[in-house]
Design a protein around this motif. Structure first.
Motif, PDB file in Angstrom:
ATOM      1  N   ARG A  34       0.833  -1.205   0.000  1.00 42.49           N
ATOM      2  CA  ARG A  34       0.000   0.000   0.000  1.00 42.49           C
ATOM      3  C   ARG A  34       0.867   1.254   0.000  1.00 42.49           C
ATOM      4  O   ARG A  34       0.588   2.223  -0.720  1.00 42.49           O
ATOM      5  CB  ARG A  34      -0.915   0.000   1.230  1.00 42.49           C
ATOM      6  CG  ARG A  34      -1.879   1.189   1.296  1.00 42.49           C
ATOM      7  CD  ARG A  34      -2.664   1.159   2.581  1.00 42.49           C
ATOM      8  NE  ARG A  34      -1.795   1.296   3.735  1.00 42.49           N
ATOM      9  CZ  ARG A  34      -2.191   1.134   4.991  1.00 42.49           C
ATOM     10  NH1 ARG A  34      -3.436   0.774   5.250  1.00 42.49           N
ATOM     11  NH2 ARG A  34      -1.350   1.295   5.989  1.00 42.49           N
ATOM     12  N   ASP A  35       1.929   1.247   0.802  1.00 46.76           N
ATOM     13  CA  ASP A  35       2.838   2.396   0.848  1.00 46.76           C
ATOM     14  C   ASP A  35       3.549   2.588  -0.491  1.00 46.76           C
ATOM     15  O   ASP A  35       3.721   3.723  -0.950  1.00 46.76           O
ATOM     16  CB  ASP A  35       3.877   2.202   1.962  1.00 46.76           C
ATOM     17  CG  ASP A  35       3.269   2.301   3.350  1.00 46.76           C
ATOM     18  OD1 ASP A  35       2.169   2.866   3.470  1.00 46.76           O
ATOM     19  OD2 ASP A  35       3.896   1.813   4.313  1.00 46.76           O
ATOM     20  N   ILE A  36       3.979   1.479  -1.098  1.00 49.58           N
ATOM     21  CA  ILE A  36       4.655   1.580  -2.398  1.00 49.58           C
ATOM     22  C   ILE A  36       3.707   2.137  -3.457  1.00 49.58           C
ATOM     23  O   ILE A  36       4.079   3.014  -4.255  1.00 49.58           O
ATOM     24  CB  ILE A  36       5.194   0.205  -2.826  1.00 49.58           C
ATOM     25  CG1 ILE A  36       6.328  -0.236  -1.889  1.00 49.58           C
ATOM     26  CG2 ILE A  36       5.690   0.239  -4.266  1.00 49.58           C
ATOM     27  CD1 ILE A  36       6.835  -1.637  -2.147  1.00 49.58           C
ATOM     28  N   ILE A  37       2.481   1.634  -3.466  1.00 48.13           N
ATOM     29  CA  ILE A  37       1.494   2.112  -4.432  1.00 48.13           C
ATOM     30  C   ILE A  37       1.244   3.605  -4.248  1.00 48.13           C
ATOM     31  O   ILE A  37       1.194   4.380  -5.218  1.00 48.13           O
ATOM     32  CB  ILE A  37       0.177   1.317  -4.295  1.00 48.13           C
ATOM     33  CG1 ILE A  37       0.374  -0.112  -4.784  1.00 48.13           C
ATOM     34  CG2 ILE A  37      -0.947   1.998  -5.074  1.00 48.13           C
ATOM     35  CD1 ILE A  37      -0.821  -1.013  -4.547  1.00 48.13           C
ATOM     36  N   MET A  38       1.095   4.027  -3.012  1.00 50.55           N
ATOM     37  CA  MET A  38       0.846   5.431  -2.721  1.00 50.55           C
ATOM     38  C   MET A  38       2.013   6.309  -3.196  1.00 50.55           C
ATOM     39  O   MET A  38       1.824   7.341  -3.838  1.00 50.55           O
ATOM     40  CB  MET A  38       0.637   5.624  -1.212  1.00 50.55           C
ATOM     41  CG  MET A  38       0.249   7.038  -0.808  1.00 50.55           C
ATOM     42  SD  MET A  38       0.185   7.218   0.995  1.00 50.55           S
ATOM     43  CE  MET A  38      -0.975   5.924   1.417  1.00 50.55           C
ATOM     44  N   GLY A  39       3.246   5.864  -2.876  1.00 49.19           N
ATOM     45  CA  GLY A  39       4.406   6.652  -3.232  1.00 49.19           C
ATOM     46  C   GLY A  39       4.645   6.712  -4.728  1.00 49.19           C
ATOM     47  O   GLY A  39       4.856   7.793  -5.296  1.00 49.19           O
ATOM     48  N   VAL A  40       4.603   5.561  -5.392  1.00 50.98           N
ATOM     49  CA  VAL A  40       4.890   5.532  -6.825  1.00 50.98           C
ATOM     50  C   VAL A  40       3.811   6.257  -7.626  1.00 50.98           C
ATOM     51  O   VAL A  40       4.117   7.001  -8.569  1.00 50.98           O
ATOM     52  CB  VAL A  40       5.029   4.076  -7.320  1.00 50.98           C
ATOM     53  CG1 VAL A  40       5.156   4.030  -8.838  1.00 50.98           C
ATOM     54  CG2 VAL A  40       6.247   3.421  -6.688  1.00 50.98           C
ATOM     55  N   SER A  41       2.549   6.055  -7.272  1.00 50.37           N
ATOM     56  CA  SER A  41       1.464   6.679  -8.037  1.00 50.37           C
ATOM     57  C   SER A  41       1.559   8.203  -7.970  1.00 50.37           C
ATOM     58  O   SER A  41       1.435   8.886  -8.990  1.00 50.37           O
ATOM     59  CB  SER A  41       0.103   6.204  -7.517  1.00 50.37           C
ATOM     60  OG  SER A  41      -0.059   6.543  -6.148  1.00 50.37           O
ATOM     61  N   ASP A  42       1.791   8.746  -6.779  1.00 52.53           N
ATOM     62  CA  ASP A  42       1.943  10.192  -6.654  1.00 52.53           C
ATOM     63  C   ASP A  42       3.248  10.655  -7.296  1.00 52.53           C
ATOM     64  O   ASP A  42       3.311  11.737  -7.894  1.00 52.53           O
ATOM     65  CB  ASP A  42       1.911  10.607  -5.179  1.00 52.53           C
ATOM     66  CG  ASP A  42       0.505  10.677  -4.629  1.00 52.53           C
ATOM     67  OD1 ASP A  42      -0.418  10.266  -5.346  1.00 52.53           O
ATOM     68  OD2 ASP A  42       0.325  11.127  -3.486  1.00 52.53           O
ATOM     69  N   GLY A  43       4.311   9.853  -7.144  1.00 57.10           N
ATOM     70  CA  GLY A  43       5.595  10.218  -7.725  1.00 57.10           C
ATOM     71  C   GLY A  43       5.552  10.299  -9.240  1.00 57.10           C
ATOM     72  O   GLY A  43       6.228  11.121  -9.855  1.00 57.10           O
ATOM     73  N   LEU A  44       4.760   9.445  -9.858  1.00 50.69           N
ATOM     74  CA  LEU A  44       4.645   9.473 -11.311  1.00 50.69           C
ATOM     75  C   LEU A  44       3.780  10.628 -11.802  1.00 50.69           C
ATOM     76  O   LEU A  44       4.108  11.282 -12.794  1.00 50.69           O
ATOM     77  CB  LEU A  44       4.059   8.150 -11.817  1.00 50.69           C
ATOM     78  CG  LEU A  44       5.006   6.955 -11.914  1.00 50.69           C
ATOM     79  CD1 LEU A  44       4.223   5.680 -12.196  1.00 50.69           C
ATOM     80  CD2 LEU A  44       6.047   7.178 -13.002  1.00 50.69           C
TER      81      LEU A  44
END
Length: 247
Positions: A34-44
């Protein structure tokens, strides 16, 4: 006839062997994913939208890259801090509720025992079936407390390392996601060409990320990939259009 201790031991050993043979495969890293999804999605999406907006304002590649890297750094810190505070708040809430429940077990044992009975009755157990369970829990205060936390309040004991782990995971994921839209600006000095390359690279990254995300969340891979790419495209198009309108 009463069963002998030897027979009971054999049954326990049989159950242990059966459990060993039947190993259920559950995904246990849900919070990290969940943390990875949150970070990568916003980062992209956020640096991508920023770069597109600056490109729409006719900014040179060097300015877009500088602003993009500054946003990635600030975004990673902000997102990481948000993840840390969220996990810390969850832990604080758990221990406050644990202390309250512990006090109630000590001061109002009969009331808490009745709540245990009510919980077990919701699973279809009859009084003669859940009665021994209630009595057994009353003899084991720690097990009783854990039972109430999980089945009455629906709270799982947090990992003490969770807050820091969440902060680092989100921050690193944000940086990884945020670098992708900015890569073309590092190598292509002409902003218009770098923007086209950024659009293509970011859309591919969004499609890949959406597809991979579906593997962990159980969604349809191609649908997830298209939805993720669509969100990024809308964000960048909106930023680009607003910048063009103002410039």
């Amino acid at each position: 006839m009463y069963r002998t201790m030897a027979e009971g031991g054999k049954d326990a050993e049989l159950q242990k062997n059966l459990l060993h043979q039947h190993e259920e495969k559950h995904f246990m890293a849900g919070e990290i994913v969940r943390d990875i999804i949150m970070g990568v999605s916003d980062g992209l999406t956020v640096p991508f939208a920023l770069a597109a907006g600056l490109s729409g304002a006719n900014a040179p590649s060097s300015i877009i890259l500088t602003a993009g890297l500054a946003e990635v750094a600030a975004g990673a810190i902000s997102m990481g801090l948000g993840g840390y505070l969220a996990a810390k708040s969850e832990a604080d809430h758990y221990f406050r509720e644990q202390k309250r429940e512990e006090d109630e077990i000590i001061k109002l044992p009969d009331t808490e025992a009745a709540e245990v009975a009510e919980i077990l009755a919701q699973y279809g157990l009859e009084p003669h079936e859940y009665g021994p369970v209630v009595n057994a829990l009353r003899q084991k205060p720690q097990a009783w407390l854990e039972f109430m936390m999980k089945f009455e309040l629906g709270l799982e004991k947090p990992d003490p390392k969770r807050a820091l782990q969440s902060a680092l995971t989100i921050a690193i994921a944000y940086i990884v996601g945020g670098i992708a839209p900015l890569l073309p600006y590092m190598f292509i000095p002409i902003a218009s060409k770098a923007t086209l390359a950024s659009v293509g690279l970011t859309l591919v990254a969004l499609l890949f990320f959406g597809y991979t995300k579906a593997h962990f969340t159980g969604n349809k891979p191609f649908q997830s990939a298209l939805q993720t790419a669509l969100v990024g495209a809308i964000a960048s198009a909106a930023a680009y259009g607003m910048a063009k309108a103002v410039a």
